[in-house]
Each structure stands twice: as C-alpha cells, then as structure tokens.
Design an enzyme around this catalytic site. Sequence first.
Site, PDB file in Angstrom:
ATOM      1  N   HIS A  90      -4.706  -8.078  10.863  1.00 50.80           N
ATOM      2  CA  HIS A  90      -3.625  -7.080  10.930  1.00 50.80           C
ATOM      3  C   HIS A  90      -3.983  -5.860  10.080  1.00 50.80           C
ATOM      4  O   HIS A  90      -3.664  -5.798   8.893  1.00 50.80           O
ATOM      5  CB  HIS A  90      -2.308  -7.717  10.446  1.00 50.80           C
ATOM      6  CG  HIS A  90      -1.095  -6.874  10.694  1.00 50.80           C
ATOM      7  ND1 HIS A  90       0.034  -7.356  11.311  1.00 50.80           N
ATOM      8  CD2 HIS A  90      -0.819  -5.582  10.405  1.00 50.80           C
ATOM      9  CE1 HIS A  90       0.947  -6.397  11.392  1.00 50.80           C
ATOM     10  NE2 HIS A  90       0.446  -5.308  10.831  1.00 50.80           N
ATOM     11  N   GLY A 119       6.033  -0.425  14.465  1.00 52.62           N
ATOM     12  CA  GLY A 119       6.861   0.740  14.156  1.00 52.62           C
ATOM     13  C   GLY A 119       8.237   0.383  13.629  1.00 52.62           C
ATOM     14  O   GLY A 119       8.413  -0.631  12.959  1.00 52.62           O
ATOM     15  N   HIS A 127       5.160  -6.964  15.663  1.00 59.10           N
ATOM     16  CA  HIS A 127       5.810  -6.869  14.356  1.00 59.10           C
ATOM     17  C   HIS A 127       7.258  -7.319  14.555  1.00 59.10           C
ATOM     18  O   HIS A 127       7.974  -6.739  15.384  1.00 59.10           O
ATOM     19  CB  HIS A 127       5.827  -5.425  13.854  1.00 59.10           C
ATOM     20  CG  HIS A 127       4.490  -4.885  13.432  1.00 59.10           C
ATOM     21  ND1 HIS A 127       3.428  -4.773  14.285  1.00 59.10           N
ATOM     22  CD2 HIS A 127       4.077  -4.407  12.228  1.00 59.10           C
ATOM     23  CE1 HIS A 127       2.401  -4.246  13.616  1.00 59.10           C
ATOM     24  NE2 HIS A 127       2.757  -4.019  12.374  1.00 59.10           N
ATOM     25  N   GLU A 156      10.167  -7.899   9.982  1.00 58.46           N
ATOM     26  CA  GLU A 156       9.358  -7.259   8.941  1.00 58.46           C
ATOM     27  C   GLU A 156      10.230  -6.738   7.797  1.00 58.46           C
ATOM     28  O   GLU A 156      10.044  -7.116   6.652  1.00 58.46           O
ATOM     29  CB  GLU A 156       8.526  -6.109   9.543  1.00 58.46           C
ATOM     30  CG  GLU A 156       7.747  -5.323   8.474  1.00 58.46           C
ATOM     31  CD  GLU A 156       6.900  -4.175   9.028  1.00 58.46           C
ATOM     32  OE1 GLU A 156       6.985  -3.881  10.225  1.00 58.46           O
ATOM     33  OE2 GLU A 156       6.161  -3.576   8.226  1.00 58.46           O
ATOM     34  N   ASP A 176      -2.611  -4.731   6.451  1.00 54.73           N
ATOM     35  CA  ASP A 176      -1.710  -3.793   7.128  1.00 54.73           C
ATOM     36  C   ASP A 176      -2.311  -2.382   7.122  1.00 54.73           C
ATOM     37  O   ASP A 176      -2.901  -1.976   8.105  1.00 54.73           O
ATOM     38  CB  ASP A 176      -0.311  -3.792   6.502  1.00 54.73           C
ATOM     39  CG  ASP A 176       0.779  -3.430   7.511  1.00 54.73           C
ATOM     40  OD1 ASP A 176       0.479  -3.395   8.712  1.00 54.73           O
ATOM     41  OD2 ASP A 176       1.938  -3.213   7.094  1.00 54.73           O
ATOM     42  N   ASP A 177      -2.153  -1.656   6.008  1.00 53.24           N
ATOM     43  CA  ASP A 177      -2.599  -0.257   5.928  1.00 53.24           C
ATOM     44  C   ASP A 177      -3.309  -0.020   4.602  1.00 53.24           C
ATOM     45  O   ASP A 177      -2.719   0.521   3.660  1.00 53.24           O
ATOM     46  CB  ASP A 177      -1.383   0.666   6.047  1.00 53.24           C
ATOM     47  CG  ASP A 177      -0.685   0.475   7.377  1.00 53.24           C
ATOM     48  OD1 ASP A 177      -1.250   0.887   8.392  1.00 53.24           O
ATOM     49  OD2 ASP A 177       0.401  -0.120   7.396  1.00 53.24           O
TER      50      ASP A 177
HETATM   51 ZN   LIG Z   1       1.558  -3.493  10.669  1.00 54.19          ZN
END
Ligand SMILES: [Zn+2]
Length: 366
Positions: free
Chosen positions: A25, A183, A210, A213, A293-294
């Site tokens: 992810h 999103g 997702h 979350e 994730d990011d």
């Molecule tokens: Zn994500």
Amino acid sequence: MSNNDSRHQNNLRSILQALPKVELHRHMEGSLRLATLAEIAREHGVDIDSYAIEDLRPLVQMVDDEPNFQTFLAKFTLLRKFYTSKESVMRIAYEAIADCAHDNVQYLELRFNPVAQAAHQGFSFEDVADWVIAATRQAQNDFDIQVRLIVQMGRHEPEYARRLAELAVARRHDGIVALDLAGDEEHYSAQKFVDIIRWAKAQGLHITAHAGECKKCPPENIREAVELLHADRIGHGVQAIRSETIMALLRDRNIPLEICPTSNIQTAAIDRLTRHPLLTFFRHGIPVTINTDDPSISNITLSDEYLVALRVIGISFSELKTIILNAARAAFLPADERAALVAKLENVLKKFTYPQETPNAIHRKD
Ligand SMILES: [Zn+2]
C-alpha cells in the site's frame, strides 16, 4: 535515551533496513522526493511561492499540522502540479520504486491515480498509465525489486471510474494487477463504483479498497467493500476495531488489511500509536500487513514503520516476520509466482534473528 538504548536502536534499525520487505500500500502521489519537487518546480516554473526545499516541505508533508484526514488529503492537491511533462511523470514513478529498492523492499505494489498525473497538463489517462508502466519496467531492470501496479480511483471523482477501470483492464498483461478505491471516505460513498469494480474483477483484476480508514468512517464501510465491491484486500480498515462482527468477517474470509501506522496517526484515524489496533487484529487471526501509504507526505520509510510496529505498537520480531509473509501471501500475483515469493522470503527471513524478543515493547497494551 541512554547510550545503551541508542546503540540498541541503531542496531535494530540496521536489522530492519536489511530485512527483505513487502509493500502493498504505497501511493505514487505520496512518494515524491522533496529534492525532485524543487527541481521540477524550478525547471518548469510550477506556480508556488518558493522553490526552496524547506519552504516546500510544509506544503507537501505533514510537519506541524494537527492530525486530520482532510489536512492530509489536501497535500495531494498541490502535488498534482508537479507532473509537468512525460519525463517528470516517469521520473517520479522511477524514483518511487528506487526508494523502495533502497529500503530493501523485494516486492512492491505501487498504486497511482492517472487523474492526478494527467490533470494539470491535460495529458490523457492512457498516456500517463503507459509512462508509469515504462518507468516501472526500467526501474525493475535497474534494481533488485519486483513491482506490480494498481490503478487507483478517487471516491470524489466517480466520473472517471469507467475510463480508469477500462485502461487498467486493457493493461492487465503489462503489470497492472488491480483497482483501488481511495480518497475521501468521509464524504463520498462507494456505491457509484460497485458496477464498474465488479466488471473489472470479472475481467481478471484484483480489488482493494480504502475502507474504515478515518475516524468518521463507520466499520460497516468495510463490510460494504467486502460484500459489495468484492474487495480482496482492505486499505487500512482500522475502524474494524469498533466492531466484533466486522473483525470476525475479516478473519473468517481471510481478508488482509493493509495497515499504515503513521498515516493513521496523521489522519487522526487513531489517537495514539500505542493504541493502534494492529496487535489486536493480529491476535484475532486477521491477516495484517504493514505499509507506508504516503512515505513522502509522512517523511517515513517502510523500515520506519516496522520500527514503530516493534517499539511502539508492541509486536515481537517473530510476529513481524509473520506479518511480512502475510503481505507476500496477499500479493496480487498468480498463485505460482506468489508461492515463489513466499518461499524466497521464508528462506531469507529465517536467517534473521533478534537476540531480545520485542526489545522495548514498553507500551504494549494487552
Ligand atoms: Zn492509501
């Protein structure tokens, strides 16, 4: 921290860095290097006040921001401006993979939303998908890493869903293995995506979504993702902790959760890492995995997330190895390739031992 502690921490860091890893992810849109952003901004005159790295940082990273889901999502809006050319799209994809390889990620599923890469310059979604595929091919040649791609659809942009699903299906033999729904789960339902996602699955793509979350996202969204979207895996799913029934559903159907601890803190999905439900899910028999994730928005690596899992959440080193294998077993690969990946990792992981089990799980909550 005492000298002993800091030696221990450094030792642990180097062990974690050397561990073979699986990342399921990771958003390409949240994996842009700051130095690259500054360079692209300077070269192409991106419309921002300053091109200095330290001025850019708070615009695209969670730095002093209060944890909040919408603040986190807002970082992606500015990041869309940096896909200024075919070369910059390919460079960003290539570097995202290079960064994983440097962290000894052996298998990566990188997700990207062609709308993000195409929007600012008016590129076609199909073109940017082909550029990302080409950059991925190049990076796999240059580094010791296996990569598959996931096309992501934004909940707030249902108007693009059909085109994205169709381009992903058309490229399913070129490294695109799945669709993701991502999103703003707080404000947008998954309902508009049900038909197109089911169609894509029937064409041979895997599905991840997702769900559950953010704090305001009900655990029932996880059931919706499993039962309506037929998701094979769930992104985050941390709100399952609020429902025994949903936890049982995930366990009984063997649905892996893509857990991203630092992201969960920054989006305020959970209040404290010491209360992260990862350990509870693990003990419950839900196949959990650990991901970033990011990484550039959160300024982390996957090794950092493994460290958090050990030192703060309180999983043991052998549990971490199981979690890495969980991720390999959840890879969107054909059965024989998946089995080969699992076997390869099992073989390498058994050579790693840590002298003290769970070195400093002082916060472990039983
Ligand atoms: Zn994500």
